[in-house]
Design a protein around this motif. Structure first.
Motif, PDB file in Angstrom:
ATOM      1  N   GLU A 141     -14.536  50.392  -0.583  1.00 29.90           N
ATOM      2  CA  GLU A 141     -14.870  51.632  -1.294  1.00 29.90           C
ATOM      3  C   GLU A 141     -16.322  51.695  -1.747  1.00 29.90           C
ATOM      4  O   GLU A 141     -16.995  52.711  -1.585  1.00 29.90           O
ATOM      5  N   PHE A 142     -16.806  50.617  -2.343  1.00 28.39           N
ATOM      6  CA  PHE A 142     -18.102  50.669  -3.016  1.00 28.39           C
ATOM      7  C   PHE A 142     -19.281  50.581  -2.058  1.00 28.39           C
ATOM      8  O   PHE A 142     -20.434  50.709  -2.475  1.00 28.39           O
ATOM      9  N   THR A 143     -19.012  50.352  -0.776  1.00 32.74           N
ATOM     10  CA  THR A 143     -20.087  50.300   0.210  1.00 32.74           C
ATOM     11  C   THR A 143     -20.080  51.513   1.146  1.00 32.74           C
ATOM     12  O   THR A 143     -20.911  51.594   2.048  1.00 32.74           O
ATOM     13  N   ARG A 144     -19.170  52.435   0.918  1.00 34.60           N
ATOM     14  CA  ARG A 144     -18.988  53.555   1.861  1.00 34.60           C
ATOM     15  C   ARG A 144     -20.238  54.398   2.033  1.00 34.60           C
ATOM     16  O   ARG A 144     -20.511  54.916   3.106  1.00 34.60           O
ATOM     17  N   LYS A 145     -21.009  54.561   0.943  1.00 34.32           N
ATOM     18  CA  LYS A 145     -22.187  55.439   0.997  1.00 34.32           C
ATOM     19  C   LYS A 145     -23.491  54.660   1.097  1.00 34.32           C
ATOM     20  O   LYS A 145     -24.554  55.164   0.755  1.00 34.32           O
ATOM     21  N   GLY A 146     -23.377  53.417   1.559  1.00 32.03           N
ATOM     22  CA  GLY A 146     -24.583  52.657   1.854  1.00 32.03           C
ATOM     23  C   GLY A 146     -25.064  51.708   0.777  1.00 32.03           C
ATOM     24  O   GLY A 146     -26.004  50.951   1.011  1.00 32.03           O
ATOM     25  N   ALA A 147     -24.437  51.740  -0.409  1.00 29.93           N
ATOM     26  CA  ALA A 147     -24.854  50.812  -1.458  1.00 29.93           C
ATOM     27  C   ALA A 147     -24.352  49.403  -1.132  1.00 29.93           C
ATOM     28  O   ALA A 147     -23.240  49.229  -0.644  1.00 29.93           O
ATOM     29  N   ALA A 148     -25.179  48.408  -1.411  1.00 30.35           N
ATOM     30  CA  ALA A 148     -24.804  47.014  -1.136  1.00 30.35           C
ATOM     31  C   ALA A 148     -24.096  46.425  -2.351  1.00 30.35           C
ATOM     32  O   ALA A 148     -24.573  45.467  -2.976  1.00 30.35           O
ATOM     33  N   VAL A 149     -22.967  47.026  -2.694  1.00 27.05           N
ATOM     34  CA  VAL A 149     -22.182  46.563  -3.846  1.00 27.05           C
ATOM     35  C   VAL A 149     -21.041  45.701  -3.328  1.00 27.05           C
ATOM     36  O   VAL A 149     -20.087  46.193  -2.724  1.00 27.05           O
ATOM     37  N   ARG A 150     -21.153  44.408  -3.551  1.00 23.93           N
ATOM     38  CA  ARG A 150     -20.183  43.458  -3.014  1.00 23.93           C
ATOM     39  C   ARG A 150     -19.061  43.206  -4.017  1.00 23.93           C
ATOM     40  O   ARG A 150     -19.296  43.165  -5.227  1.00 23.93           O
ATOM     41  N   SER A 151     -17.855  43.057  -3.526  1.00 28.86           N
ATOM     42  CA  SER A 151     -16.700  42.768  -4.372  1.00 28.86           C
ATOM     43  C   SER A 151     -15.979  41.547  -3.829  1.00 28.86           C
ATOM     44  O   SER A 151     -15.527  41.539  -2.678  1.00 28.86           O
ATOM     45  N   ASN A 152     -15.901  40.508  -4.651  1.00 28.10           N
ATOM     46  CA  ASN A 152     -15.259  39.263  -4.253  1.00 28.10           C
ATOM     47  C   ASN A 152     -14.383  38.734  -5.388  1.00 28.10           C
ATOM     48  O   ASN A 152     -14.538  39.145  -6.547  1.00 28.10           O
ATOM     49  N   ALA A 153     -13.490  37.839  -5.050  1.00 28.39           N
ATOM     50  CA  ALA A 153     -12.624  37.212  -6.046  1.00 28.39           C
ATOM     51  C   ALA A 153     -12.748  35.698  -5.963  1.00 28.39           C
ATOM     52  O   ALA A 153     -13.069  35.141  -4.910  1.00 28.39           O
ATOM     53  N   ILE A 154     -12.481  35.049  -7.078  1.00 22.36           N
ATOM     54  CA  ILE A 154     -12.399  33.590  -7.129  1.00 22.36           C
ATOM     55  C   ILE A 154     -10.994  33.231  -7.582  1.00 22.36           C
ATOM     56  O   ILE A 154     -10.481  33.797  -8.557  1.00 22.36           O
ATOM     57  N   ALA A 155     -10.360  32.307  -6.869  1.00 19.68           N
ATOM     58  CA  ALA A 155      -9.013  31.863  -7.210  1.00 19.68           C
ATOM     59  C   ALA A 155      -9.072  30.403  -7.651  1.00 19.68           C
ATOM     60  O   ALA A 155      -8.975  29.495  -6.816  1.00 19.68           O
ATOM     61  N   PRO A 156      -9.249  30.149  -8.952  1.00 17.28           N
ATOM     62  CA  PRO A 156      -9.308  28.765  -9.426  1.00 17.28           C
ATOM     63  C   PRO A 156      -7.937  28.098  -9.364  1.00 17.28           C
ATOM     64  O   PRO A 156      -6.895  28.752  -9.443  1.00 17.28           O
ATOM     65  N   GLY A 157      -7.975  26.778  -9.251  1.00 13.92           N
ATOM     66  CA  GLY A 157      -6.774  25.993  -9.461  1.00 13.92           C
ATOM     67  C   GLY A 157      -6.633  25.696 -10.947  1.00 13.92           C
ATOM     68  O   GLY A 157      -7.052  26.492 -11.791  1.00 13.92           O
ATOM     69  N   TYR A 158      -6.061  24.564 -11.281  1.00 17.74           N
ATOM     70  CA  TYR A 158      -5.879  24.199 -12.687  1.00 17.74           C
ATOM     71  C   TYR A 158      -7.169  23.584 -13.218  1.00 17.74           C
ATOM     72  O   TYR A 158      -7.706  22.638 -12.653  1.00 17.74           O
ATOM     73  N   VAL A 159      -7.655  24.138 -14.319  1.00 18.47           N
ATOM     74  CA  VAL A 159      -8.967  23.785 -14.847  1.00 18.47           C
ATOM     75  C   VAL A 159      -8.815  23.262 -16.272  1.00 18.47           C
ATOM     76  O   VAL A 159      -8.007  23.781 -17.058  1.00 18.47           O
ATOM     77  N   GLU A 160      -9.571  22.250 -16.629  1.00 21.94           N
ATOM     78  CA  GLU A 160      -9.502  21.654 -17.959  1.00 21.94           C
ATOM     79  C   GLU A 160     -10.191  22.551 -18.987  1.00 21.94           C
ATOM     80  O   GLU A 160     -11.399  22.472 -19.181  1.00 21.94           O
ATOM     81  N   THR A 161      -9.399  23.405 -19.621  1.00 25.60           N
ATOM     82  CA  THR A 161      -9.886  24.295 -20.671  1.00 25.60           C
ATOM     83  C   THR A 161      -9.118  23.999 -21.959  1.00 25.60           C
ATOM     84  O   THR A 161      -8.203  23.173 -21.978  1.00 25.60           O
ATOM     85  N   GLU A 162      -9.489  24.699 -23.027  1.00 23.90           N
ATOM     86  CA  GLU A 162      -8.776  24.541 -24.296  1.00 23.90           C
ATOM     87  C   GLU A 162      -7.288  24.863 -24.128  1.00 23.90           C
ATOM     88  O   GLU A 162      -6.424  24.207 -24.714  1.00 23.90           O
TER      89      GLU A 162
END
Length: 241
Positions: free
Chosen positions: A164-185
């Motif tokens: 969708e965001f690139t249809r009119k020529g803008a270089a707007v990239r959309s990506n996702a990151i899928a983390p595994g289990y991460v040591e957080t609080e």
């Protein structure tokens, strides 16, 4: 040259955990301004970080915040949709409130921010939208029907926005990151008898570190990934649930 030089970024869920690490990493890489959104306020002493209390599920708050950003700095280069919650239970025991809460934050919140911010990024002509999914959104997990649904939904939205965001020529990239289990609080409260089998199933033999997720965000936020669009980057040590 710093990889975020002159860039303006918005990071949701930026007060702690992975979100905080993302904010600090983008700050070190020279971002002109980073807006750290959260329901609470973290302890930051970084001149280029501005903390804002915003509930991502509240469309009025989101709209007001985005309007302020546009007036203050005139552009947005990077949006990181990181805010998320869990309310775990087997489906037989999952209440409607547990379902609704997770859907509201993890899915609707991502929709709200992206819908409001994407037009500004497109006006700028280029930019990067990064949404944090999960290994659970790719492979599923017992007791996380609601969470898995939202994180799989984030991937579906990412693929759609890449088109969708690139249809009119803008270089707007959309990506996702899928983390595994991460040591957080949050992970610190999980008993080791639960975590050890996850380590055992992970080819690298350990949990991830918040910085390792932030490094992936930095890559996708920077011009180093200028030809990466519509991709799900799995940062999980090889874990397959």
């Amino acid at each position: 040259m710093n990889r975020m030089e002159d860039k303006v970024a918005i990071v949701t869920g930026g007060a702690r955990g992975i979100g905080r690490q993302i904010v600090e990493t983008l700050s070190r890489e020279g971002a002109r301004r980073i807006y750290s959104l959260d329901m609470g306020i973290g302890e930051y002493d970084l001149p280029n970080v501005q903390q804002v209390q915003v509930n991502v599920t509240n469309r009025d708050q989101v709209a007001k915040f985005v309007e302020n950003v546009k007036n203050e700095v005139g552009k947005v280069d990077v949006l990181v949709n990181n805010a998320g919650i869990t309310r775990d239970a087997l489906i037989q025991k999952m209440t409607e409130d547990m379902w609704d809460a997770v859907i509201d934050v993890n899915l609707k919140g991502v929709f709200n921010l992206t819908q409001a911010v994407a037009p500004i990024i497109m006006e700028n002509g280029k930019g990067s939208i990064i949404s944090i999914s999960s290994v659970v959104g790719v492979y599923g997990n017992v007791g996380q029907t609601n969470y898995a649904a939202t994180k799989a939904g984030v991937i579906g939205m990412t693929y759609t926005w890449a088109k969708e965001f690139t249809r009119k020529g803008a270089a707007v990239r959309s990506n996702a990151i899928a983390p595994g289990y991460v040591e957080t609080e949050m992970m610190a409260t999980v008993p080791d008898k639960v975590l050890q089998p996850i380590r055992d199933k992970t080819p690298l033999g350990r949990l991830g570190q918040p910085q390792e997720i932030a490094n992936a965000v930095l890559f996708l936020a920077s011009d180093e990934s200028s030809y990466v669009n519509g991709h799900v980057l799995e940062v999980n040590g090889g874990l397959r649930l």
